[in-house]
Design an enzyme around this catalytic site. Structure first.
Site, PDB file in Angstrom:
ATOM      1  N   ASP A  64     -21.101  12.692 -14.435  1.00 17.10           N
ATOM      2  CA  ASP A  64     -22.534  12.458 -14.239  1.00 17.10           C
ATOM      3  C   ASP A  64     -22.817  11.589 -13.016  1.00 17.10           C
ATOM      4  OD1 ASP A  64     -21.533  10.061 -15.163  1.00 17.10           O
ATOM      5  OD2 ASP A  64     -22.910   9.884 -16.859  1.00 17.10           O
ATOM      6  N   CYS A  68       0.829  -1.213   0.000  1.00 15.12           N
ATOM      7  CA  CYS A  68       0.000   0.000   0.000  1.00 15.12           C
ATOM      8  C   CYS A  68       0.860   1.258   0.000  1.00 15.12           C
ATOM      9  CB  CYS A  68      -0.925   0.007   1.206  1.00 15.12           C
ATOM     10  SG  CYS A  68      -2.067  -1.387   1.248  1.00 15.12           S
TER      11      CYS A  68
END
Length: 224
Positions: A138, A45
């Site tokens: 959107d 990570c």
């Protein structure tokens, strides 16, 4: 909750390293990428967050905002960011460029289906897998990629799919395997020959196939 392509991505409120946010307000009219990592202070990570931070200008060029998530709290995130910056020399003495969501109660990870059933922390609690969601202006889900916790992702691929998504919104094409900007695209098979003339000032090449069907049509777009 399974979020499918084309679904409206759910809005949420969250604590982050830049303060509390309403996701829709934070995203505005931009494209967005929300991606999770299994835990703070973990090696893979650390490389991922460092690479994402180094690539941040490339995302900005494309009008894309980044936000990350793990099941650790804010103080953990803030301390880990300093380790990430130390591991990546290019980030030292700079402000970390995007927020990290604190989801220590796993509420958002559960909502978005991010929990890995096989990877557990020292307390036996499930970790988040490496989910990545690309959300359009959107607020619709445009793409999702899911890796197990054990496998780091490629941010070169993330950039590539952003380029493809943004191109195919503007032009009536699909991008073939291993496509990169500047390579030929495929004219959508739903377009008639007349549609092709109307939509492509560029030269379109029909590739002959043994079937005789003219469904493989190459076009190299100008300014793509």
């Amino acid at each position: 909750m399974a979020i499918r392509l084309g679904d409206t991505f759910p809005n949420f409120n969250a604590q982050t390293t830049v303060g509390d946010i309403d996701f829709y307000e934070w995203l505005g009219d931009s494209w967005g990428i929300l991606f999770s990592h299994p835990a703070d202070y973990t090696p893979v990570c650390t490389t991922e967050l460092g690479r994402a931070a180094n690539y941040y200008p490339k995302f900005v060029e494309r009008g894309v905002k980044l936000i990350a998530l793990s099941v650790d709290d804010l103080e953990s995130h803030k301390g880990w960011i300093e380790d990430i910056k130390s591991y990546c020399p290019e980030l030292r003495d700079k402000e970390f460029p995007f927020p990290l969501i604190a989801d220590d109660k796993r509420e958002l990870a559960t909502l978005l289906g991010m929990l890995d059933p096989d990877e557990k922390d020292s307390k036996g609690m499930p970790l988040t897998c490496r989910s990545l969601f690309i959300i359009g202006p959107d607020k619709k889900l445009k793409l999702s990629i899911l890796y197990p916790a054990s496998t780091g992702r490629s941010f070169d691929e993330v950039i590539r799919v952003v380029d493809s998504l943004q191109l195919t919104v503007k032009r009536k094409v699909a991008t073939p395997a291993d496509w990169k900007p500047g390579c030929h695209c495929m004219v959508l098979p739903t377009l008639t020959a007349e549609d092709v003339k109307k939509n492509f000032p560029e030269e379109v090449t029909v590739v002959p196939m043994p079937s005789g069907k003219e469904y493989v049509r190459h076009v190299t777009l100008n300014n793509n």
